[in-house]
Design a protein around this motif. Structure first.
Motif, PDB file in Angstrom:
ATOM      1  N   UNK A 106       4.523 -53.657 -20.678  1.00  0.00           N
ATOM      2  CA  UNK A 106       3.075 -53.415 -20.731  1.00  0.00           C
ATOM      3  C   UNK A 106       2.261 -54.602 -21.238  1.00  0.00           C
ATOM      4  N   UNK A 107       2.829 -55.397 -22.151  1.00  0.00           N
ATOM      5  CA  UNK A 107       2.083 -56.487 -22.764  1.00  0.00           C
ATOM      6  C   UNK A 107       2.219 -57.808 -22.012  1.00  0.00           C
ATOM      7  N   UNK A 108       2.943 -57.778 -20.878  1.00  0.00           N
ATOM      8  CA  UNK A 108       3.233 -59.002 -20.126  1.00  0.00           C
ATOM      9  C   UNK A 108       2.075 -59.338 -19.187  1.00  0.00           C
ATOM     10  N   UNK A 109       1.374 -60.478 -19.394  1.00  0.00           N
ATOM     11  CA  UNK A 109       0.250 -60.824 -18.515  1.00  0.00           C
ATOM     12  C   UNK A 109       0.684 -61.133 -17.082  1.00  0.00           C
ATOM     13  N   UNK A 110       1.875 -61.702 -16.901  1.00  0.00           N
ATOM     14  CA  UNK A 110       2.377 -61.954 -15.541  1.00  0.00           C
ATOM     15  C   UNK A 110       2.572 -60.632 -14.807  1.00  0.00           C
ATOM     16  N   UNK A 111       3.153 -59.664 -15.503  1.00  0.00           N
ATOM     17  CA  UNK A 111       3.370 -58.338 -14.900  1.00  0.00           C
ATOM     18  C   UNK A 111       2.046 -57.721 -14.480  1.00  0.00           C
ATOM     19  N   UNK A 112       1.066 -57.788 -15.359  1.00  0.00           N
ATOM     20  CA  UNK A 112      -0.238 -57.210 -15.056  1.00  0.00           C
ATOM     21  C   UNK A 112      -0.876 -57.911 -13.856  1.00  0.00           C
ATOM     22  N   UNK A 113      -0.676 -59.221 -13.759  1.00  0.00           N
ATOM     23  CA  UNK A 113      -1.215 -59.951 -12.622  1.00  0.00           C
ATOM     24  C   UNK A 113      -0.536 -59.587 -11.312  1.00  0.00           C
ATOM     25  N   UNK A 114       0.720 -59.101 -11.363  1.00  0.00           N
ATOM     26  CA  UNK A 114       1.454 -58.731 -10.149  1.00  0.00           C
ATOM     27  C   UNK A 114       1.254 -57.275  -9.743  1.00  0.00           C
ATOM     28  N   UNK A 115       0.618 -56.480 -10.587  1.00  0.00           N
ATOM     29  CA  UNK A 115       0.484 -55.044 -10.316  1.00  0.00           C
ATOM     30  C   UNK A 115      -0.197 -54.779  -8.978  1.00  0.00           C
ATOM     31  N   UNK A 116      -1.247 -55.526  -8.699  1.00  0.00           N
ATOM     32  CA  UNK A 116      -1.974 -55.287  -7.442  1.00  0.00           C
ATOM     33  C   UNK A 116      -1.116 -55.615  -6.232  1.00  0.00           C
ATOM     34  N   UNK A 117      -0.387 -56.724  -6.293  1.00  0.00           N
ATOM     35  CA  UNK A 117       0.481 -57.116  -5.178  1.00  0.00           C
ATOM     36  C   UNK A 117       1.572 -56.089  -4.935  1.00  0.00           C
ATOM     37  N   UNK A 118       2.200 -55.608  -5.999  1.00  0.00           N
ATOM     38  CA  UNK A 118       3.260 -54.607  -5.850  1.00  0.00           C
ATOM     39  C   UNK A 118       2.687 -53.310  -5.285  1.00  0.00           C
ATOM     40  N   UNK A 119       1.504 -52.939  -5.758  1.00  0.00           N
ATOM     41  CA  UNK A 119       0.861 -51.730  -5.240  1.00  0.00           C
ATOM     42  C   UNK A 119       0.587 -51.865  -3.745  1.00  0.00           C
ATOM     43  N   UNK A 120       0.079 -53.019  -3.328  1.00  0.00           N
ATOM     44  CA  UNK A 120      -0.205 -53.231  -1.909  1.00  0.00           C
ATOM     45  C   UNK A 120       1.064 -53.157  -1.068  1.00  0.00           C
TER      46      UNK A 120
END
Length: 205
Positions: A106-120
């Motif tokens: 949850x605290x990983x900024x890289x993970x948060x930045x990839x959320x949209x791509x994974x969702x798409x």
């Protein structure tokens, strides 16, 4: 004719009338050979339908498809987990299909930045490829909150890192991509969005 002769003649006539009268009262006549034959139903001919659809159409019980054999479960999918919603999840349910497993915190900024791509990607290929997110390295509430921002994948709550260890993950964000036989076709640390997209497209042809 004498009175004695008349009496003798009357007896058979009376007897015949009595028998006929009783038969008429009962309303049942003894069946003849022809009536018995007509009352006995003949065996119906075995119909041969022109096609299977015609045979099942209108049937009280619908036709059922022959069940297919279950896909073997690769060792990598032999795990049990819990979704962020609290439901039990069996890794074996993923067998027989391509799988993208995304490991995040949850605290990983890289993970948060990839959320949209994974969702798409999950929305584009979700009917052909299973997308599973594994949230770890934090508390259950924080994991559930992050999962809300990445709809599409089935997100698993892994606060103690059990699934990280099962897959041999040492950093987040990481991806493991499996083909429909459970063979690993891609493993990336920190993730390469282009590589993930190319791998998924390759799996579905």
């Amino acid at each position: 004719m004498t009175r004695t002769a008349l009496r003798a003649l009357a007896r058979p006539i009376l007897a015949t009338g009595l028998v006929l009268g009783l038969a008429a009262c009962s309303g049942e006549a003894e069946p003849t050979a022809s009536s018995t034959a007509s009352a006995t139903p003949s065996a119906p001919e075995d119909p041969t339908p022109a096609d299977d659809d015609a045979a099942t159409e209108g049937s009280a019980e619908p036709a059922t498809a022959t069940p297919t054999a279950e896909a073997p479960v690769p060792e990598v999918l032999e795990f049990e987990a819990t979704t962020v919603g609290g439901r039990s999840f069996e890794g074996a349910s993923l067998a027989g299909q391509p799988v993208v497993v995304w490991f995040w915190a949850p605290w990983c900024p890289v993970c948060r930045g990839q959320a949209e791509e994974v969702t798409d990607l999950s929305q584009q290929y979700g009917d052909q490829v299973a997308f599973v997110g594994v949230g770890s390295l934090d508390g259950g509430d924080a994991i559930a909150s992050f999962a809300e921002d990445a709809p599409g994948p089935t997100h698993l709550s892994d606060p103690d890192g059990a699934l990280y260890r099962h897959f041999g993950i040492t950093e987040q964000s990481s991806f493991v991509v499996l083909d429909d036989g459970g063979e690993e076709v891609l493993r990336t640390g920190y993730g390469d969005d282009a590589a993930i997209a190319d791998a998924v497209a390759g799996l579905v042809g």
